[in-house]
Scaffold this motif. Structure first.
Motif, PDB file in Angstrom:
ATOM      1  N   LEU A  14       8.055   3.209   1.256  1.00  0.00           N
ATOM      2  CA  LEU A  14       7.793   4.592   0.875  1.00  0.00           C
ATOM      3  C   LEU A  14       8.854   5.113  -0.079  1.00  0.00           C
ATOM      4  CD1 LEU A  14       6.573   6.118   4.268  1.00  0.00           C
ATOM      5  CD2 LEU A  14       5.216   5.178   2.385  1.00  0.00           C
ATOM      6  N   ASN A  15      10.070   4.614   0.044  1.00  0.00           N
ATOM      7  CA  ASN A  15      11.108   5.063  -0.882  1.00  0.00           C
ATOM      8  C   ASN A  15      11.075   4.295  -2.192  1.00  0.00           C
ATOM      9  OD1 ASN A  15      13.268   7.202   0.159  1.00  0.00           O
ATOM     10  ND2 ASN A  15      12.309   6.174   1.890  1.00  0.00           N
ATOM     11  N   LEU A  16      10.523   3.084  -2.183  1.00  0.00           N
ATOM     12  CA  LEU A  16      10.188   2.463  -3.460  1.00  0.00           C
ATOM     13  C   LEU A  16       9.134   3.311  -4.165  1.00  0.00           C
ATOM     14  CD1 LEU A  16      10.009  -1.378  -2.731  1.00  0.00           C
ATOM     15  CD2 LEU A  16      11.565  -0.202  -4.300  1.00  0.00           C
ATOM     16  N   THR A  19       0.838  -1.206   0.000  1.00  0.00           N
ATOM     17  CA  THR A  19       0.000   0.000   0.000  1.00  0.00           C
ATOM     18  C   THR A  19       0.866   1.248   0.000  1.00  0.00           C
ATOM     19  OG1 THR A  19      -1.817  -1.120   1.146  1.00  0.00           O
ATOM     20  CG2 THR A  19      -1.763   1.285   1.264  1.00  0.00           C
ATOM     21  N   GLY A  20       1.902   1.241   0.848  1.00  0.00           N
ATOM     22  CA  GLY A  20       2.812   2.384   0.877  1.00  0.00           C
ATOM     23  C   GLY A  20       3.620   2.513  -0.396  1.00  0.00           C
ATOM     24  N   ALA A  21       4.141   1.390  -0.890  1.00  0.00           N
ATOM     25  CA  ALA A  21       5.004   1.415  -2.076  1.00  0.00           C
ATOM     26  C   ALA A  21       4.258   1.893  -3.314  1.00  0.00           C
ATOM     27  CB  ALA A  21       5.591   0.026  -2.321  1.00  0.00           C
ATOM     28  N   VAL A  22       2.994   1.496  -3.435  1.00  0.00           N
ATOM     29  CA  VAL A  22       2.220   1.851  -4.628  1.00  0.00           C
ATOM     30  C   VAL A  22       1.438   3.144  -4.406  1.00  0.00           C
ATOM     31  CG1 VAL A  22       0.401   1.098  -6.203  1.00  0.00           C
ATOM     32  CG2 VAL A  22       2.065  -0.556  -5.341  1.00  0.00           C
ATOM     33  N   GLY A  23       0.633   3.172  -3.349  1.00  0.00           N
ATOM     34  CA  GLY A  23      -0.244   4.320  -3.125  1.00  0.00           C
ATOM     35  C   GLY A  23       0.509   5.606  -2.887  1.00  0.00           C
TER      36      GLY A  23
END
Length: 408
Positions: A345-347, A220-224
């Protein structure tokens, strides 16, 4: 024989320890986000294109992605305070190397090095902060560390961007070196010694990766969250080429975004302590709408700046909620899960910058990354929806069986 009152850092108020951690967040946020504001200067100095200079953002993100799981697992048995200090030393060294970089390649390598301690610092810091306050205030404590990162966008990034315009881009990294040195002193004085949990080992921390809910939260963090970075990475050319603002106004726009991030972090922390999943749903939904709207509002200075503010609020409200969610679903391995949040988040940072650069390079204009960002936020909302559905099914499976019906 009577003992004297304790005078160690452990006896000091939790607020001062969280302040020290927030100072680290301020330094990390400054060096992470200032790259967006100095891309043209760096590109001109080394003779590369702006999309190529954007690799500095992706390189930093790569350092976070690699460093967070590696350093957290290796540091599983290390006192949390000592680990935080070691991470900040590495951060200072990386920024000094960036300031002295003679070529674009060495600058890129320094950015990767600087990113390595990022995720572990926030992950370990979040677990330490959550342990210093009552359980019902965990998300708020975590959000205060992230407020340091947000304030970096109000003060640190605009000041460093202004310094780059007057003293050269290298001065930005020397400013961050100074912030890092101050953080080291604050950590040493105010953060209590915090031994790892007795059962904490590299194997137990890695055990978090077996849980589906951990992966759904990370994705969710990586994409959203990539949606926000798709827009923010190219905020300078968007404001100057699309909105028509003068380059001198860019630091003010960055400060406005920082205000939005600060409000979002504080609001997100408070709301997450009340309704965790609802906070994440609301944040992602707001990002979908605002990023799509930004494609239109970016064409006028007033509406562009107003939308930047709101995107900062919506995006940042997601982070403390995600961090708390990961600590919850990781069970016995909160440090690695919380650190991996920043890898995710950095992805998002790397993917957003890359995808945004693709549509710009394809000729769709500097406003086009906003539409890419809205699509990414839609995908993130879908992943969080899947996580919520699994929660509901699990709870339904644990509900008491109905009483048997007696046939008379």
């Amino acid at each position: 024989m009577p003992t004297t009152a304790p005078t160690s850092a452990a006896a000091r108020p939790a607020g001062l320890a969280i302040l020290a951690l927030a100072a680290g967040g301020f330094g990390i946020g400054t060096t992470e986000f200032v790259a967006m504001g100095i891309l043209p200067e760096v590109a001109a100095d080394f003779g590369v294109s702006i999309p190529s200079a954007g690799h500095l953002i992706s390189g930093y993100a790569l350092g976070v992605v690699v460093g967070a799981p590696l350093l957290t697992a290796l540091g599983a048995r290390v006192d949390r305070k000592f680990l935080l200090i070691a991470l900040m030393v590495l951060f200072v060294v990386g920024n000094a190397a960036a300031a002295l970089a003679p070529t674009f390649t060495t600058l890129l390598a320094a950015r990767v090095l600087t990113g390595i301690p990022h995720g572990t610092f926030f992950g370990i810091g979040s677990v330490v902060a959550a342990g210093l306050v009552p359980a019902h205030k965990r998300a708020q404590a975590i959000s205060m560390i992230l407020v340091g990162l947000s304030i970096a966008n109000i003060v640190g990034v605009p000041a460093a961007t202004l310094a780059a315009q007057t003293l050269g881009w290298r001065s930005t990294y020397w400013i961050v070196v100074g912030v890092g040195a101050l953080t080291l002193a604050l950590l040493a004085v105010f953060v209590p010694r915090t031994p790892p949990a007795p059962q904490a080992t590299m194997r137990s921390e890695l055990g978090a990766l077996k849980r589906v809910q951990v992966w759904l939260a990370l994705l969710t963090g990586a994409v959203g969250f990539g949606g926000m970075f798709a827009a923010y990475t190219y905020i300078k050319p968007m404001m100057t080429e699309v909105a028509g603002l003068d380059v001198a106004a860019v630091p003010l726009v960055l400060a406005v975004y920082g205000v939005g991030m600060t409000v979002g972090n504080v609001l997100g922390g408070r709301l997450a302590d009340r309704r965790l999943m609802a906070t994440m749903y609301a944040s992602l939904t707001a990002m979908i709408v605002l990023l799509a709207l930004f494609y239109v509002t970016a064409r006028h200075p007033v509406t562009a700046v107003a939308t930047v503010l709101l995107i900062g609020v919506a995006g940042s409200a997601l982070v403390p909620a995600l961090q708390t969610r990961l600590i919850d679903v990781a069970h016995g391995a909160p440090s690695l899960a919380a650190a991996l949040n920043h890898s995710a988040l950095n992805l998002a940072n790397a993917a957003g910058a890359w995808l945004g650069g693709l549509v710009i390079a394809a000729g769709y204009g500097y406003a086009s990354p906003n539409l890419v960002g809205s699509v990414l936020a839609v995908l993130g909302l879908g992943l969080m929806g899947a996580s919520g559905l699994l929660d509901r099914r699990r709870h339904a499976g644990r509900s008491p069986a109905p009483a048997p019906v007696t046939v008379r």
